[in-house]
Structures are given as structure tokens and as C-alpha cells.
Design a protein around this motif. Structure first.
Motif, PDB file in Angstrom:
ATOM      1  N   LEU A 266       0.857  -1.189   0.000  1.00  0.00           N
ATOM      2  CA  LEU A 266       0.000   0.000   0.000  1.00  0.00           C
ATOM      3  C   LEU A 266       0.889   1.233   0.000  1.00  0.00           C
ATOM      4  O   LEU A 266       1.736   1.396   0.878  1.00  0.00           O
ATOM      5  CB  LEU A 266      -0.891   0.052   1.245  1.00  0.00           C
ATOM      6  N   VAL A 267       0.720   2.096  -1.017  1.00  0.00           N
ATOM      7  CA  VAL A 267       1.317   3.433  -0.941  1.00  0.00           C
ATOM      8  C   VAL A 267       0.231   4.295  -0.303  1.00  0.00           C
ATOM      9  O   VAL A 267      -0.841   4.485  -0.878  1.00  0.00           O
ATOM     10  CB  VAL A 267       1.725   3.956  -2.338  1.00  0.00           C
ATOM     11  N   PRO A 268       0.478   4.816   0.919  1.00  0.00           N
ATOM     12  CA  PRO A 268      -0.633   5.273   1.765  1.00  0.00           C
ATOM     13  C   PRO A 268      -1.020   6.740   1.594  1.00  0.00           C
ATOM     14  O   PRO A 268      -1.411   7.384   2.549  1.00  0.00           O
ATOM     15  CB  PRO A 268      -0.064   5.031   3.167  1.00  0.00           C
ATOM     16  N   TYR A 269      -0.926   7.269   0.384  1.00  0.00           N
ATOM     17  CA  TYR A 269      -1.186   8.703   0.211  1.00  0.00           C
ATOM     18  C   TYR A 269      -2.687   8.982   0.145  1.00  0.00           C
ATOM     19  O   TYR A 269      -3.190   9.578  -0.815  1.00  0.00           O
ATOM     20  CB  TYR A 269      -0.469   9.212  -1.036  1.00  0.00           C
ATOM     21  N   LEU A 270      -3.407   8.561   1.188  1.00  0.00           N
ATOM     22  CA  LEU A 270      -4.866   8.633   1.164  1.00  0.00           C
ATOM     23  C   LEU A 270      -5.376  10.065   1.213  1.00  0.00           C
ATOM     24  O   LEU A 270      -6.497  10.348   0.798  1.00  0.00           O
ATOM     25  CB  LEU A 270      -5.445   7.832   2.339  1.00  0.00           C
ATOM     26  N   GLU A 271      -4.568  10.963   1.760  1.00  0.00           N
ATOM     27  CA  GLU A 271      -4.976  12.376   1.860  1.00  0.00           C
ATOM     28  C   GLU A 271      -4.050  13.262   1.035  1.00  0.00           C
ATOM     29  O   GLU A 271      -3.766  14.399   1.421  1.00  0.00           O
ATOM     30  CB  GLU A 271      -4.932  12.816   3.325  1.00  0.00           C
ATOM     31  N   GLY A 272      -3.554  12.740  -0.102  1.00  0.00           N
ATOM     32  CA  GLY A 272      -2.444  13.411  -0.753  1.00  0.00           C
ATOM     33  C   GLY A 272      -1.227  13.160   0.121  1.00  0.00           C
ATOM     34  O   GLY A 272      -1.272  12.344   1.039  1.00  0.00           O
ATOM     35  N   GLU A 273      -0.116  13.811  -0.140  1.00  0.00           N
ATOM     36  CA  GLU A 273       1.017  13.671   0.775  1.00  0.00           C
ATOM     37  C   GLU A 273       1.811  14.971   0.852  1.00  0.00           C
ATOM     38  O   GLU A 273       1.775  15.794  -0.047  1.00  0.00           O
ATOM     39  CB  GLU A 273       1.911  12.481   0.374  1.00  0.00           C
ATOM     40  N   ARG A 274       2.438  15.119   1.970  1.00  0.00           N
ATOM     41  CA  ARG A 274       3.252  16.319   2.249  1.00  0.00           C
ATOM     42  C   ARG A 274       4.739  15.992   2.192  1.00  0.00           C
ATOM     43  O   ARG A 274       5.529  16.828   1.748  1.00  0.00           O
ATOM     44  CB  ARG A 274       2.853  16.822   3.638  1.00  0.00           C
ATOM     45  N   THR A 275       5.124  14.813   2.654  1.00  0.00           N
ATOM     46  CA  THR A 275       6.529  14.388   2.631  1.00  0.00           C
ATOM     47  C   THR A 275       6.584  12.988   2.067  1.00  0.00           C
ATOM     48  O   THR A 275       6.259  12.025   2.782  1.00  0.00           O
ATOM     49  CB  THR A 275       7.140  14.402   4.048  1.00  0.00           C
ATOM     50  N   PRO A 276       6.870  12.806   0.773  1.00  0.00           N
ATOM     51  CA  PRO A 276       7.232  13.829  -0.203  1.00  0.00           C
ATOM     52  C   PRO A 276       6.034  14.715  -0.588  1.00  0.00           C
ATOM     53  O   PRO A 276       4.891  14.341  -0.343  1.00  0.00           O
ATOM     54  CB  PRO A 276       7.692  13.006  -1.408  1.00  0.00           C
ATOM     55  N   ASN A 277       6.368  15.858  -1.184  1.00  0.00           N
ATOM     56  CA  ASN A 277       5.342  16.853  -1.502  1.00  0.00           C
ATOM     57  C   ASN A 277       4.513  16.414  -2.704  1.00  0.00           C
ATOM     58  O   ASN A 277       4.838  16.719  -3.841  1.00  0.00           O
ATOM     59  CB  ASN A 277       6.028  18.196  -1.772  1.00  0.00           C
TER      60      ASN A 277
ATOM     61  N   GLY B  55      -3.869   7.130  -2.671  1.00  0.00           N
ATOM     62  CA  GLY B  55      -3.300   5.850  -2.235  1.00  0.00           C
ATOM     63  C   GLY B  55      -3.413   4.829  -3.346  1.00  0.00           C
ATOM     64  O   GLY B  55      -4.330   4.884  -4.168  1.00  0.00           O
ATOM     65  N   THR B  56      -2.470   3.895  -3.369  1.00  0.00           N
ATOM     66  CA  THR B  56      -2.533   2.841  -4.384  1.00  0.00           C
ATOM     67  C   THR B  56      -2.130   1.508  -3.754  1.00  0.00           C
ATOM     68  O   THR B  56      -1.308   1.461  -2.834  1.00  0.00           O
ATOM     69  CB  THR B  56      -1.579   3.121  -5.573  1.00  0.00           C
ATOM     70  N   VAL B  57      -2.713   0.455  -4.313  1.00  0.00           N
ATOM     71  CA  VAL B  57      -2.379  -0.899  -3.871  1.00  0.00           C
ATOM     72  C   VAL B  57      -1.682  -1.584  -5.032  1.00  0.00           C
ATOM     73  O   VAL B  57      -2.148  -1.518  -6.173  1.00  0.00           O
ATOM     74  CB  VAL B  57      -3.660  -1.665  -3.483  1.00  0.00           C
ATOM     75  N   HIS B  58      -0.550  -2.192  -4.762  1.00  0.00           N
ATOM     76  CA  HIS B  58       0.230  -2.847  -5.820  1.00  0.00           C
ATOM     77  C   HIS B  58       0.443  -4.311  -5.456  1.00  0.00           C
ATOM     78  O   HIS B  58       0.523  -4.666  -4.289  1.00  0.00           O
ATOM     79  CB  HIS B  58       1.612  -2.184  -5.969  1.00  0.00           C
ATOM     80  N   GLY B  59       0.578  -5.121  -6.506  1.00  0.00           N
ATOM     81  CA  GLY B  59       1.010  -6.501  -6.306  1.00  0.00           C
ATOM     82  C   GLY B  59      -0.070  -7.433  -5.815  1.00  0.00           C
ATOM     83  O   GLY B  59       0.228  -8.452  -5.194  1.00  0.00           O
ATOM     84  N   LEU B  60      -1.322  -7.099  -6.098  1.00  0.00           N
ATOM     85  CA  LEU B  60      -2.412  -7.935  -5.605  1.00  0.00           C
ATOM     86  C   LEU B  60      -2.474  -9.245  -6.383  1.00  0.00           C
ATOM     87  O   LEU B  60      -2.466  -9.260  -7.614  1.00  0.00           O
ATOM     88  CB  LEU B  60      -3.728  -7.169  -5.752  1.00  0.00           C
ATOM     89  N   THR B  61      -2.501 -10.351  -5.683  1.00  0.00           N
ATOM     90  CA  THR B  61      -2.616 -11.680  -6.294  1.00  0.00           C
ATOM     91  C   THR B  61      -3.728 -12.440  -5.567  1.00  0.00           C
ATOM     92  O   THR B  61      -4.250 -11.952  -4.547  1.00  0.00           O
ATOM     93  CB  THR B  61      -1.308 -12.477  -6.128  1.00  0.00           C
ATOM     94  N   LEU B  62      -4.040 -13.610  -6.082  1.00  0.00           N
ATOM     95  CA  LEU B  62      -5.039 -14.422  -5.382  1.00  0.00           C
ATOM     96  C   LEU B  62      -4.559 -14.726  -3.964  1.00  0.00           C
ATOM     97  O   LEU B  62      -5.304 -14.628  -2.992  1.00  0.00           O
ATOM     98  CB  LEU B  62      -5.255 -15.746  -6.128  1.00  0.00           C
ATOM     99  N   LYS B  63      -3.259 -15.013  -3.866  1.00  0.00           N
ATOM    100  CA  LYS B  63      -2.707 -15.370  -2.554  1.00  0.00           C
ATOM    101  C   LYS B  63      -2.812 -14.217  -1.551  1.00  0.00           C
ATOM    102  O   LYS B  63      -3.069 -14.420  -0.360  1.00  0.00           O
ATOM    103  CB  LYS B  63      -1.240 -15.777  -2.730  1.00  0.00           C
ATOM    104  N   SER B  64      -2.586 -12.985  -2.059  1.00  0.00           N
ATOM    105  CA  SER B  64      -2.578 -11.857  -1.121  1.00  0.00           C
ATOM    106  C   SER B  64      -3.963 -11.216  -0.956  1.00  0.00           C
ATOM    107  O   SER B  64      -4.087 -10.189  -0.285  1.00  0.00           O
ATOM    108  CB  SER B  64      -1.546 -10.806  -1.565  1.00  0.00           C
ATOM    109  N   SER B  65      -4.982 -11.817  -1.570  1.00  0.00           N
ATOM    110  CA  SER B  65      -6.337 -11.255  -1.441  1.00  0.00           C
ATOM    111  C   SER B  65      -7.015 -11.741  -0.165  1.00  0.00           C
ATOM    112  O   SER B  65      -8.082 -12.360  -0.203  1.00  0.00           O
ATOM    113  CB  SER B  65      -7.174 -11.640  -2.668  1.00  0.00           C
ATOM    114  N   THR B  66      -6.382 -11.446   0.940  1.00  0.00           N
ATOM    115  CA  THR B  66      -6.966 -11.846   2.227  1.00  0.00           C
ATOM    116  C   THR B  66      -6.968 -10.649   3.172  1.00  0.00           C
ATOM    117  O   THR B  66      -6.153  -9.732   3.028  1.00  0.00           O
ATOM    118  CB  THR B  66      -6.139 -12.967   2.900  1.00  0.00           C
ATOM    119  N   PRO B  67      -7.866 -10.631   4.148  1.00  0.00           N
ATOM    120  CA  PRO B  67      -7.870  -9.544   5.137  1.00  0.00           C
ATOM    121  C   PRO B  67      -6.519  -9.436   5.846  1.00  0.00           C
ATOM    122  O   PRO B  67      -6.063  -8.330   6.149  1.00  0.00           O
ATOM    123  CB  PRO B  67      -8.971  -9.963   6.119  1.00  0.00           C
ATOM    124  N   GLU B  68      -5.862 -10.569   6.076  1.00  0.00           N
ATOM    125  CA  GLU B  68      -4.577 -10.542   6.776  1.00  0.00           C
ATOM    126  C   GLU B  68      -3.536  -9.774   5.962  1.00  0.00           C
ATOM    127  O   GLU B  68      -2.802  -8.932   6.494  1.00  0.00           O
ATOM    128  CB  GLU B  68      -4.074 -11.981   7.027  1.00  0.00           C
TER     129      GLU B  68
END
Ligand code: ADP
Ligand code: 5SP
Length: 493
Positions: A351-362, A368-381
Motif C-alpha cells: 500500500l502506498v498510503p497517500y490517502l490524503e495526498g502527501e506532504r513528505t514527499p510533496n 493511495g494505491t495498492v500494488h502486487g495484488l494476487t489471489l494469494k494476497s487477497s486476504t484480510p490478513e
């Protein structure tokens, strides 16, 4: 044995601690919520302060009080002491373009790159959080409001002023703008205060205030900027008439920006670095000399004792965890449990957590973005783990930036609401690559303000030597893959 009170008027709430002035022992405490939003009428802080004071059993027996507060918020007052418009908070990004414009403008005037000009002038390259950019936004978007400005204050300045009994004439109060006070730590976050100037005591840069408001320097001479009160100096006294018996004539301390207050509350020394996971994510350290980072990652603020507080601040911290709870549908404990059930690195889910935009970095417009989602990683954990790791990776970038400024990093202290998460505590050493020390849960900003209040009572050269809280150290093998993978995708969106 006198009692002192410390206030943390933070983004989400007002917290008050009452402590024994001599020993620092906690006597009682209380808190009250602030409204949501990045634009808030300061009256809400006053209401919450009073509610928190009642929840803390009243303040009538308190000999001194000081206020720590969220930094940077723009409180503009007219000559009658009225708030001209709701305060724009540190996490309001509408002034992002104003920040970019101010960088260009000062650079053009100085004949050097704008980032360099700002870093040299005040130690900070402006981003949307900085007060000066909010004033520029006001001048451009609401020129009539900008034209009415008689004083500009920060949240802690305004609340201290209200506690001292001043306020809008329309409420039957004395609107004495000259009675506004601030301190060097909070002033250093305005963008128009040079903390290193005037032999380290700090000085306002009215030329930069004028630049922000698109006026000549002579035109801003009449604008009242709060008097900068020294660390152990009194800022006046509480006025009993204003808050019934709630403040009862207590001596007021200068107060401080919340991060400087936290450093005082933790008793931080050189080599200590605080990682605070509140609404903001903050990595900050005590330094003997000012920093001026042209990259803008580190802001060169001041601390509350006369030294410096280089700091990297993200917009996305505890609320990233709150967002994860909402997505997965669990409470804090549930999120923590789930995150600890997934492997380090979440099988490549980032997870790139820029949910509110970001300040650092500017990156004020980032999402926010989610990367690398696979069947294996599609779990709440895996999602729980990715949210925790992503939030911590943003802070680890800030820690790197501090190191690049020559800041000594010997001990990491984890504080703020998010530090109560067991998952955060355990994953943090994997991400930071070093142990993290977790002080017992507490209100360290309010504690620092209380310690400052006690300091005003003694008038000594140094703050009182209160016993620091017990700590627990979390150690774990570093998992470099977490940050490597994060770095690969961080700038893709
Ligand atoms: N056990 C917990 N685990 C994770 N986050 C928590 C926990 N308890 C509180 N929080 C979060 O901490 C945040 C409030 O922290 P705080 O440091 O008081 O913020 P601020 O100073 O910005 O008002 C909220 O977002 C809340 O959800
Ligand atoms: O903008 C900054 C520091 O530069 C923030 O740290 C604010 O001071 C808000 O703090 P919290 O309310 O999130 O603790």
C-alpha cells in the motif's frame, strides 16, 4: 504542592493532563473531541478545551497551565478579535499551488532556486501545510478576507489568548490583539519566522509575510504577530471570568507546537528520534544547530527549549489504520491481530498510503494505491499487513531524510495514538531496521506542555527533572524487502 496543567489541542481532540509540578506525577486527565475536517472554526477548540477541563475534574486548583497545539493552522483575526474565516489546518492541501508560487517568487527575488532561498531564509521549503502558503491562498482566493486581517495566530496562540480572557468583542471580551503570544517552536512552522535568527532567539520575517499576502512590507507592519515568549517565561495568566472557576488565575506558559511539546514530555535528548503516529506521522529529533534541507523533506523547526527540532511530517498516519479498519470491518485489536498473521512483506502486496495526498514527499494531489495484488494476497490478513507496512514505510522515508541532514539516530521512540497498535509496534523494527522503544501509552504533548508550565513556576535555567515513563523495547530482524518493494512502486502513481 502545586499542580500544573498541560493541554494538547490536537487535530482530533483536546487532551488535558494535571500533574504535580515537583514530581510530574499524573493527578488526573480529561479529553474532548474536535470536529472532523481540515477547516475548523477555532470556537470548537475553545468548546473542547472547556469540556476537557470539566472531564479532567476542573482546573481551579492548577497554578500554571500551558498549551501544546497542532502546528501551522491559519487563524486570522480582525481588529475586533473576530475570527475572519474558519482556520485552515495543517492538513488542508488547498494551498498547494500557493506553496509552489511562493517558491518561485522568493527564488526570483533572491536570484537563486526558490527551494534554496526558502531553506536559507527559514529552514523550510514551503508545502501546503505551512501557514504562509495558507495566507497566500487567502490573498488570492478571498482577497476581502485577507484585507481584513489585523492579526495572524496559530491554534495554540489563539487558545492561550482565549484562556487569558481575551476574545471577540461580540462575545463581550476584550479583543486585545497585542496580548497574543506564541513560542519559538510553533512560530518556526509559519514560514515567516527564522528560528535561527537574532542569535537563535528567532525573529519574524515580515518581508516573507508581505510576500505571502502579496503586499509591500510597509503594508504588513500593522498586522499583529503574536509576541514570541521565551521557553520559561510567562505568557500572562488565565482569567477566571472567562471560564468560571476552570482556570482560576493560573500562570500561563508560552505553550508550543505539538511536536516540540512531545519532545519536552518525553525528555528527549540528542540521539533520540520520536516517531509519532497521530493524524500526522512525524519523525523528529532534537538538534543543537538548524537544518536547511533544500529537498523539502526535512523542515527546520525549533524545539521548546531553545534548540532545534528537524522534522519530517506525513499526512497519512493513524488514519491509514482507521481506513484499513473500515475496509476490513474490524476494530483496532482485530486489525492488529490480522496484520500479525500475514508474512512480512505481505507476499508482495504494497500500500502506498497517500490517502490524503502527501506532504513528505510533496505530492498534495496523490492518492493511495495498492500494488502486487494476487489471489494469494487477497486476504484480510494481507491487506491489514500492507496498510501497516505502507504507513510505516512513509515514516521510514522521513527517518532517512533526517539522517541525510546529519541527525544522529540512536534511539527511536514510538508515540501517538497509532503506537497503541501491537502490529505497529512489532512491524516497526522490521521496517526501520532498528529496535523501537515504546513509552507507556500517554499524552506526551500534553505532558510536555505541563512540564513547560512547571518550568514557568520554577523559573530555573532548565525544565524540572520529571521521572520519565517506563518503556518497552520491541526488537525484530530487519526485513529490507518491505522497503525495497515499497520504493519500487512509491512513485508510480
Ligand atoms: N489501539 C489503537 N491502534 C491503532 N490506532 C489507534 C489505537 N487507538 C487509537 N488509535 C488512533 O489514534 C489516532 C488518534 O491519535 P492521536 O495521537 O491522539 O492523534 P492527534 O494528536 O492527531 O489528534 C486516531 O486515528 C485513532 O484511531
Ligand atoms: O503539521 C504538523 C507538523 O509539522 C503536524 O504534526 C501537526 O502539528 C498536527 O499534529 P497531530 O494533531 O497529528 O498530532
Amino acid at each position: 504542592m502545586p499542580l500544573v496543567a498541560g493541554v494538547d489541542s490536537s487535530t482530533q481532540s483536546c487532551k488535558i493532563v494535571v500533574r504535580d509540578a515537583a514530581t510530574g506525577a499524573l493527578v488526573r486527565s480529561g479529553s474532548a473531541r474536535h470536529p472532523d475536517g481540515t477547516e475548523v472554526n477555532p470556537g470548537a477548540w475553545w468548546t473542547a478545551f472547556q469540556e476537557a477541563a470539566i472531564a479532567a475534574g476542573g482546573l481551579a486548583d492548577v497554578s500554571a497551565l500551558a498549551v501544546g497545539g497542532q502546528q501551522h493552522g491559519m487563524v486570522v483575526l480582525d481588529s475586533e478579535g473576530e475570527v475572519i474565516r474558519p482556520a485552515l489546518l495543517w492538513n488542508d492541501t488547498r494551498s498547494a499551488q500557493a506553496a509552489a508560487d511562493l517558491i518561485v517568487d522568493l527564488g526570483a527575488a533572491a536570484g537563486v532556486p526558490g527551494e534554496q532561498a526558502w531553506a536559507e531564509a527559514v529552514g523550510t521549503v514551503p508545502v501546503a501545510s505551512i501557514t504562509a502558503t495558507k495566507l497566500r491562498w487567502l490573498a488570492d482566493a478571498e482577497p476581502e478576507n485577507a484585507g481584513r486581517i489585523a492579526a495572524v495566530a496559530l491554534p495554540h496562540d489563539w487558545l492561550t489568548w482565549r484562556i487569558a480572557g481575551f476574545g471577540p468583542r461580540s462575545q463581550g471580551l476584550e479583543p486585545d490583539l497585542a496580548a497574543l503570544t506564541t513560542d519559538r517552536s510553533d512560530a518556526s512552522g509559519t514560514g515567516y519566522f527564522d528560528a535561527a535568527g537574532s542569535d537563535g532567539a528567532g525573529e519574524y520575517r515580515r518581508d516573507l509575510l508581505a510576500l505571502a499576502l502579496r503586499r509591500d512590507v510597509a503594508d504588513v507592519e500593522s498586522i499583529v504577530l503574536p509576541r514570541v515568549v521565551a521557553p520559561a517565561e510567562s505568557a500572562g495568566s488565565g482569567d477566571a471570568q472567562v471560564v468560571g472557576d476552570a482556570v482560576g488565575g493560573a500562570v500561563l506558559g508560552a505553550g508550543a507546537g505539538d511536536n516540540a511539546a512531545a519532545a519536552l514530555g518525553l525528555g528527549m535528548v540528542t540521539g533520540d528520534v520520536a516517531v509519532s503516529i497521530g493524524t500526522s506521522g512525524v519523525v523528529s529529533a532534537i538538534a543543537g544547530a538548524p537544518t536547511s534541507d533544500v529537498s523539502g523533506m526535512v523542515t527546520g523547526f525549533a524545539d521548546a527549549t531553545g534548540a532545534y527540532l528537524p522534522l519530517a511530517c506525513t499526512l497519512n498516519a493513524s488514519r491509514v489504520l482507521d481506513a484499513a479498519r473500515a475496509v476490513i470491518g474490524v476494530d483496532h485489536a482485530g486489525l492488529s491481530r490480522l496484520a500479525l498473521q500475514a508474512p512480512g512483506g505481505a507476499d508482495g502486496l504494497v500500500l502506498v498510503p497517500y490517502l490524503e495526498g502527501e506532504r513528505t514527499p510533496n505530492r498534495p494531489d496523490a492518492t493511495g494505491t495498492v500494488h502486487g495484488l494476487t489471489l494469494k494476497s487477497s486476504t484480510p490478513e494481507h491487506f491489514a499487513r500492507a496498510y501497516v507496512e505502507g504507513m510505516l514505510c512513509g515514516l521510514a522515508d522521513g527517518l532517512d531524510a533526517l539522517r541525510e541532514q546529519g541527525v544522529a539516530v540512536e534511539r527511536l521512540l514510538l508515540i501517538g495514538g497509532g503506537a497503541q497498535s501491537e502490529a505497529v509496534r512489532r512491524v516497526a523494527p522490521e521496517v526501520f531496521g532498528m529496535p523501537v522503544v515504546v513509552p507507556e501509552p500517554g499524552e506526551y504533548v500534553a505532558d510536555g506542555a505541563a512540564r513547560q508550565a512547571a518550568w514557568v513556576l520554577t523559573g530555573d535555567e532548565n525544565p524540572p527533572a520529571w521521572t520519565t515513563s517506563s518503556t518497552r523495547t520491541y526488537e525484530a530482524e530487519a526485513v529490507p524487502a518491505i522497503r525495497q518493494r515499497y520504493a519500487e512502486v512509491r512513485d508510480l502513481s
